[in-house]
Design a protein around this motif. Structure first.
Motif, PDB file in Angstrom:
ATOM      1  N   TYR A  64      16.757 -12.048  20.727  1.00 55.71           N
ATOM      2  CA  TYR A  64      15.491 -12.317  21.838  1.00 55.71           C
ATOM      3  C   TYR A  64      14.192 -12.225  20.778  1.00 55.71           C
ATOM      4  O   TYR A  64      14.141 -11.206  20.389  1.00 55.71           O
ATOM      5  N   THR A  65      13.348 -13.179  20.935  1.00 54.36           N
ATOM      6  CA  THR A  65      11.903 -13.195  20.333  1.00 54.36           C
ATOM      7  C   THR A  65      11.072 -14.380  20.714  1.00 54.36           C
ATOM      8  O   THR A  65      11.262 -14.948  21.741  1.00 54.36           O
ATOM      9  N   THR A  66       9.964 -14.451  20.122  1.00 56.11           N
ATOM     10  CA  THR A  66       9.007 -15.505  20.443  1.00 56.11           C
ATOM     11  C   THR A  66       9.007 -16.436  19.138  1.00 56.11           C
ATOM     12  O   THR A  66       8.918 -15.708  18.123  1.00 56.11           O
ATOM     13  N   THR A  67       8.571 -17.520  19.282  1.00 53.22           N
ATOM     14  CA  THR A  67       8.511 -18.339  17.967  1.00 53.22           C
ATOM     15  C   THR A  67       7.202 -17.823  17.069  1.00 53.22           C
ATOM     16  O   THR A  67       7.162 -17.659  16.123  1.00 53.22           O
ATOM     17  N   ASN A  68       6.121 -17.424  17.958  1.00 52.13           N
ATOM     18  CA  ASN A  68       4.810 -17.100  17.167  1.00 52.13           C
ATOM     19  C   ASN A  68       5.360 -15.637  16.154  1.00 52.13           C
ATOM     20  O   ASN A  68       4.883 -15.377  14.980  1.00 52.13           O
ATOM     21  N   TRP A  69       6.012 -14.709  16.932  1.00 49.51           N
ATOM     22  CA  TRP A  69       6.430 -13.448  16.137  1.00 49.51           C
ATOM     23  C   TRP A  69       7.544 -13.722  15.049  1.00 49.51           C
ATOM     24  O   TRP A  69       7.257 -13.258  13.819  1.00 49.51           O
ATOM     25  N   TRP A  70       8.295 -14.533  15.192  1.00 48.30           N
ATOM     26  CA  TRP A  70       9.208 -15.037  14.355  1.00 48.30           C
ATOM     27  C   TRP A  70       8.485 -15.646  13.059  1.00 48.30           C
ATOM     28  O   TRP A  70       8.993 -15.345  11.957  1.00 48.30           O
ATOM     29  N   LYS A  71       7.630 -16.511  13.420  1.00 46.00           N
ATOM     30  CA  LYS A  71       7.205 -16.875  12.077  1.00 46.00           C
ATOM     31  C   LYS A  71       6.192 -16.070  11.398  1.00 46.00           C
ATOM     32  O   LYS A  71       6.340 -15.996  10.107  1.00 46.00           O
ATOM     33  N   GLN A  72       5.483 -15.263  12.121  1.00 46.34           N
ATOM     34  CA  GLN A  72       4.591 -14.100  11.350  1.00 46.34           C
ATOM     35  C   GLN A  72       5.439 -13.148  10.541  1.00 46.34           C
ATOM     36  O   GLN A  72       5.162 -12.745   9.564  1.00 46.34           O
ATOM     37  N   CYS A  73       6.479 -12.577  11.231  1.00 51.26           N
ATOM     38  CA  CYS A  73       7.270 -11.479  10.727  1.00 51.26           C
ATOM     39  C   CYS A  73       8.460 -11.771   9.790  1.00 51.26           C
ATOM     40  O   CYS A  73       8.949 -10.723   9.160  1.00 51.26           O
ATOM     41  N   THR A  74       9.052 -13.060  10.063  1.00 48.87           N
ATOM     42  CA  THR A  74      10.288 -13.207   9.121  1.00 48.87           C
ATOM     43  C   THR A  74      10.000 -14.621   8.423  1.00 48.87           C
ATOM     44  O   THR A  74      10.767 -14.793   7.553  1.00 48.87           O
ATOM     45  N   ASN A 108      23.787 -17.020  15.908  1.00 45.52           N
ATOM     46  CA  ASN A 108      23.066 -16.033  16.834  1.00 45.52           C
ATOM     47  C   ASN A 108      22.640 -16.721  17.862  1.00 45.52           C
ATOM     48  O   ASN A 108      21.549 -17.564  17.797  1.00 45.52           O
ATOM     49  N   PRO A 109      23.129 -16.777  19.186  1.00 43.76           N
ATOM     50  CA  PRO A 109      22.126 -17.319  20.604  1.00 43.76           C
ATOM     51  C   PRO A 109      20.808 -16.842  20.510  1.00 43.76           C
ATOM     52  O   PRO A 109      20.526 -15.689  20.051  1.00 43.76           O
ATOM     53  N   LEU A 110      20.051 -17.818  20.759  1.00 47.39           N
ATOM     54  CA  LEU A 110      18.611 -17.726  21.049  1.00 47.39           C
ATOM     55  C   LEU A 110      18.193 -17.284  22.348  1.00 47.39           C
ATOM     56  O   LEU A 110      18.357 -18.181  23.320  1.00 47.39           O
ATOM     57  N   GLY A 141      15.796 -23.068  12.650  1.00 44.78           N
ATOM     58  CA  GLY A 141      17.212 -22.787  12.363  1.00 44.78           C
ATOM     59  C   GLY A 141      17.933 -22.952  13.882  1.00 44.78           C
ATOM     60  O   GLY A 141      19.057 -23.139  13.876  1.00 44.78           O
ATOM     61  N   TRP A 142      17.218 -22.737  14.995  1.00 47.01           N
ATOM     62  CA  TRP A 142      17.824 -23.094  16.238  1.00 47.01           C
ATOM     63  C   TRP A 142      17.326 -24.599  16.742  1.00 47.01           C
ATOM     64  O   TRP A 142      15.925 -24.884  16.790  1.00 47.01           O
ATOM     65  N   GLY A 143      18.290 -25.358  17.328  1.00 44.97           N
ATOM     66  CA  GLY A 143      17.953 -26.689  17.793  1.00 44.97           C
ATOM     67  C   GLY A 143      17.572 -26.372  19.218  1.00 44.97           C
ATOM     68  O   GLY A 143      17.381 -27.475  19.887  1.00 44.97           O
ATOM     69  N   PHE A 144      18.154 -25.370  19.886  1.00 42.37           N
ATOM     70  CA  PHE A 144      17.976 -25.470  21.349  1.00 42.37           C
ATOM     71  C   PHE A 144      18.239 -23.962  21.454  1.00 42.37           C
ATOM     72  O   PHE A 144      18.499 -22.771  20.574  1.00 42.37           O
ATOM     73  N   HIS A 145      17.621 -23.404  22.760  1.00 48.03           N
ATOM     74  CA  HIS A 145      17.868 -21.721  23.291  1.00 48.03           C
ATOM     75  C   HIS A 145      19.137 -21.778  24.230  1.00 48.03           C
ATOM     76  O   HIS A 145      19.316 -22.661  24.894  1.00 48.03           O
ATOM     77  N   THR A 146      19.388 -20.357  24.380  1.00 52.45           N
ATOM     78  CA  THR A 146      20.492 -20.271  25.257  1.00 52.45           C
ATOM     79  C   THR A 146      19.804 -19.490  26.481  1.00 52.45           C
ATOM     80  O   THR A 146      20.409 -19.757  27.694  1.00 52.45           O
TER      81      THR A 146
END
Length: 302
Positions: A229-239, A249-251, A266-271
């Motif tokens: 579980y995450t957000t796109t903005n946080w994932w970009k900033q912190c990873t 890993n399902p998103l 890395g993810w083409g779709f969300h779960t």
């Protein structure tokens, strides 16, 4: 992609179901969420010294008080009104409605939510390596007993201990998995730090290593790939927008808007999609990106 991820090809056509009936059911779901989750303690006695509901939680949140989306709400806000946005309405037939809850919701009236159309629930089990949700048993077992497919989530605090240590704590305190058809894989809630530094004081590479440590340990203990579980903005900033986890890993994407929007690398779709957060008292609204049959497949390890 492994079959535990649910793609858009599994969705049933909208035209097979009357729009008025589906939207009527939706209205009942949203109304029930607002009513039931706003009334902690409604079904049984509360455990001793629980966290009281906080309509406007203090800043920063106290340790243990974080809920799924606490940091998201603080950093990205939520301008939605709680209703399913347009994208969700278009795909409503193939989108199963669910909730996520924590100690802030207290004892939940699961039968009321079930009768309104809610079919899955995720319950906060743990945070870091020192906190366990005092309402976990009522929430986790109660959702299961009314027929919901349920799972548990862990609120990550990467600055406090290793990913492996937190995965073990989670798996041993409610985050385990059994192939009973009604238990979903555990969730790593990795988001904005509600206690301080956005990325918990870690570099991009160190954060990716921490997440990898968690998901690898969790899989070794349970046999399941962790939902992230995450957000796109946080994932970009912190990873650094790492694409290392999309194939396994399902998103679960958090975005409080009318559409899911851009996904992390890395993810083409969300779960799962958490499309609104009304704060800790009312709880959060989610959609599964697929049919009920596909949700059962995810629960069974497929």
């Amino acid at each position: 992609m492994p079959s535990s991820h649910t793609s858009s090809t599994s969705r049933a056509p909208w035209r097979r179901h009357p729009r008025a009936t589906v939207l009527g059911t939706l209205a009942a779901v949203v109304s029930a969420l607002a009513l039931v989750l706003a009334l902690p303690g409604a079904t049984s006695a509360a455990p001793s010294s629980p966290q009281a509901p906080q309509p406007n939680p203090p800043q920063p949140v106290k340790p243990g008080e974080a809920w799924m989306g606490a940091g998201v709400q603080m950093h990205e806000g939520d301008s939605t009104d709680g209703s399913v946005p347009d994208e969700g309405r278009r795909n409503l037939v193939a989108s199963v409605h669910g909730v996520d809850v924590s100690s802030h919701q207290g004892n939940v009236s699961w039968s009321t939510l079930w009768n309104s159309g809610v079919r899955f629930a995720y319950v906060k089990a743990t945070e870091a390596t020192s906190y366990k949700n005092p309402y976990f048993t009522q929430q986790y077992n109660g959702s299961y007993n009314v027929g919901m497919i349920r799972g548990a989530y862990h609120f990550a605090v990467p600055s406090s201990s290793s990913g492996a240590a937190q995965a073990r704590y989670f798996a041993n305190n409610g985050g385990g998995w059994s192939k009973d058809g009604k238990t979903l894989p555990g969730v790593l809630d990795i988001e904005y730090n509600p206690y301080g530094s956005t990325c918990y004081g870690k570099s991009n590479s160190a954060m990716v290593s921490w997440v990898r440590d968690f998901v690898n340990t969790y899989k070794s203990l349970t046999g399941r790939d962790t939902v992230i579980y995450t957000t796109t903005n946080w994932w970009k900033q912190c990873t650094g927008n790492s694409g290392a986890f999309g194939s396994s890993n399902p998103l679960w994407i958090a975005r409080y808007a009318s559409s899911v929007g851009e996904l992390p690398a890395g993810w083409g779709f969300h779960t799962f999609w958490q499309y609104t957060s009304s704060g800790p008292t009312v709880g959060d609204h989610n959609l599964f990106n697929g049919s009920m049959d596909r949700l059962k497949v995810l629960a069974n390890g497929g």
